[in-house]
Design a protein around this motif. Sequence first.
Motif, PDB file in Angstrom:
ATOM      1  N   ASP A   4       0.835  -1.188   0.000  1.00  0.00           N
ATOM      2  CA  ASP A   4       0.000   0.000   0.000  1.00  0.00           C
ATOM      3  C   ASP A   4       0.873   1.243   0.000  1.00  0.00           C
ATOM      4  O   ASP A   4       1.855   1.322   0.730  1.00  0.00           O
ATOM      5  CB  ASP A   4      -0.894   0.028   1.247  1.00  0.00           C
ATOM      6  N   HIS A   7      -1.890   7.222  -2.503  1.00  0.00           N
ATOM      7  CA  HIS A   7      -2.278   7.658  -3.840  1.00  0.00           C
ATOM      8  C   HIS A   7      -2.981   8.999  -3.707  1.00  0.00           C
ATOM      9  O   HIS A   7      -3.871   9.163  -2.872  1.00  0.00           O
ATOM     10  CB  HIS A   7      -3.212   6.638  -4.506  1.00  0.00           C
ATOM     11  N   PHE A  32     -12.496   2.422   2.103  1.00  0.00           N
ATOM     12  CA  PHE A  32     -11.220   3.123   2.017  1.00  0.00           C
ATOM     13  C   PHE A  32     -11.210   4.289   2.996  1.00  0.00           C
ATOM     14  O   PHE A  32     -12.189   5.035   3.083  1.00  0.00           O
ATOM     15  CB  PHE A  32     -10.979   3.669   0.605  1.00  0.00           C
ATOM     16  N   VAL A  54      -5.362   8.659  -0.373  1.00  0.00           N
ATOM     17  CA  VAL A  54      -5.825   7.372   0.151  1.00  0.00           C
ATOM     18  C   VAL A  54      -4.664   6.397   0.138  1.00  0.00           C
ATOM     19  O   VAL A  54      -3.897   6.340  -0.830  1.00  0.00           O
ATOM     20  CB  VAL A  54      -6.973   6.813  -0.729  1.00  0.00           C
ATOM     21  N   GLN A  55      -4.532   5.615   1.203  1.00  0.00           N
ATOM     22  CA  GLN A  55      -3.504   4.578   1.241  1.00  0.00           C
ATOM     23  C   GLN A  55      -4.104   3.285   0.712  1.00  0.00           C
ATOM     24  O   GLN A  55      -5.055   2.741   1.278  1.00  0.00           O
ATOM     25  CB  GLN A  55      -2.981   4.373   2.658  1.00  0.00           C
ATOM     26  N   THR A  56      -3.540   2.810  -0.408  1.00  0.00           N
ATOM     27  CA  THR A  56      -4.032   1.587  -1.029  1.00  0.00           C
ATOM     28  C   THR A  56      -2.972   1.052  -1.994  1.00  0.00           C
ATOM     29  O   THR A  56      -1.981   1.720  -2.266  1.00  0.00           O
ATOM     30  CB  THR A  56      -5.369   1.836  -1.780  1.00  0.00           C
ATOM     31  N   ASP A  57      -3.220  -0.136  -2.513  1.00  0.00           N
ATOM     32  CA  ASP A  57      -2.320  -0.698  -3.522  1.00  0.00           C
ATOM     33  C   ASP A  57      -2.772  -0.237  -4.912  1.00  0.00           C
ATOM     34  O   ASP A  57      -3.775   0.473  -5.045  1.00  0.00           O
ATOM     35  CB  ASP A  57      -2.264  -2.221  -3.418  1.00  0.00           C
ATOM     36  N   GLY A  60      -6.395  -1.238  -5.779  1.00  0.00           N
ATOM     37  CA  GLY A  60      -7.360  -0.405  -5.069  1.00  0.00           C
ATOM     38  C   GLY A  60      -7.458   0.980  -5.682  1.00  0.00           C
ATOM     39  O   GLY A  60      -8.553   1.536  -5.819  1.00  0.00           O
ATOM     40  N   ALA A  61      -6.325   1.532  -6.089  1.00  0.00           N
ATOM     41  CA  ALA A  61      -6.316   2.858  -6.725  1.00  0.00           C
ATOM     42  C   ALA A  61      -7.089   2.828  -8.043  1.00  0.00           C
ATOM     43  O   ALA A  61      -7.852   3.745  -8.341  1.00  0.00           O
ATOM     44  CB  ALA A  61      -4.883   3.326  -6.949  1.00  0.00           C
ATOM     45  N   ILE A  64     -10.780   2.717  -7.151  1.00  0.00           N
ATOM     46  CA  ILE A  64     -11.248   4.029  -6.686  1.00  0.00           C
ATOM     47  C   ILE A  64     -11.481   4.947  -7.876  1.00  0.00           C
ATOM     48  O   ILE A  64     -12.519   5.604  -7.991  1.00  0.00           O
ATOM     49  CB  ILE A  64     -10.228   4.663  -5.715  1.00  0.00           C
TER      50      ILE A  64
END
Length: 188
Positions: A4, A7, A32, A54-57, A60-61, A64
């Motif tokens: 993560d 982003h 999220f 947002v903190q994600t991989d 996930g980005a 989103i």
Amino acid sequence: MLTDTLHIFAVYVEDQPGVLNRVASLFRRRGFNIHSLSVGNSETAGVSRMTVVVQTDAGGAARIKAHLQKLVPVIRVDDLQPRAAVVRDLALIKVSATHDNRSPVMQLVQVFDARVVDVAPTSLIVEICASEAKVDGLVEVLRPYGVLEMVRTGRVAIDRGSVQRDAHAPRDARVAGQAAADGVSYSV
């Protein structure tokens, strides 16, 4: 293994009541957590620009971005994380400053390229616009003097260079073109 990362999304939306709630609700419904959120006018009349962190991989980005582009008031979504961007955080920090410690506090402020924007008999208000890490560093060195209050914008970011995008293209053309460019499915 996917990791993560933070982003930063630049989300251009129609300037109308309820849009912020719709965008924030999308993040809540999808599970999220918004690390920071900043909203303001854009360069185009009637269009606001949200900077959402947002903190994600990577997966996930992409999800989103796809979900945001489906919202009717959303005009355009850019994920700034993989590109070169200028990222800043603005903070106003009220610090206890008596006659005895005012001078050392002001020297620290100068070292961090910040500035004093208000002076009161028992406090100073410091303004800093810098990277999130530099703002955190200033806060830490001011803590021993007594941080009385603080407000931060969260991250704001803009692409480096002269990249221009058309925020006025018809919505369906933008979404279809973006889907093809990203290789992402926009179905629910």
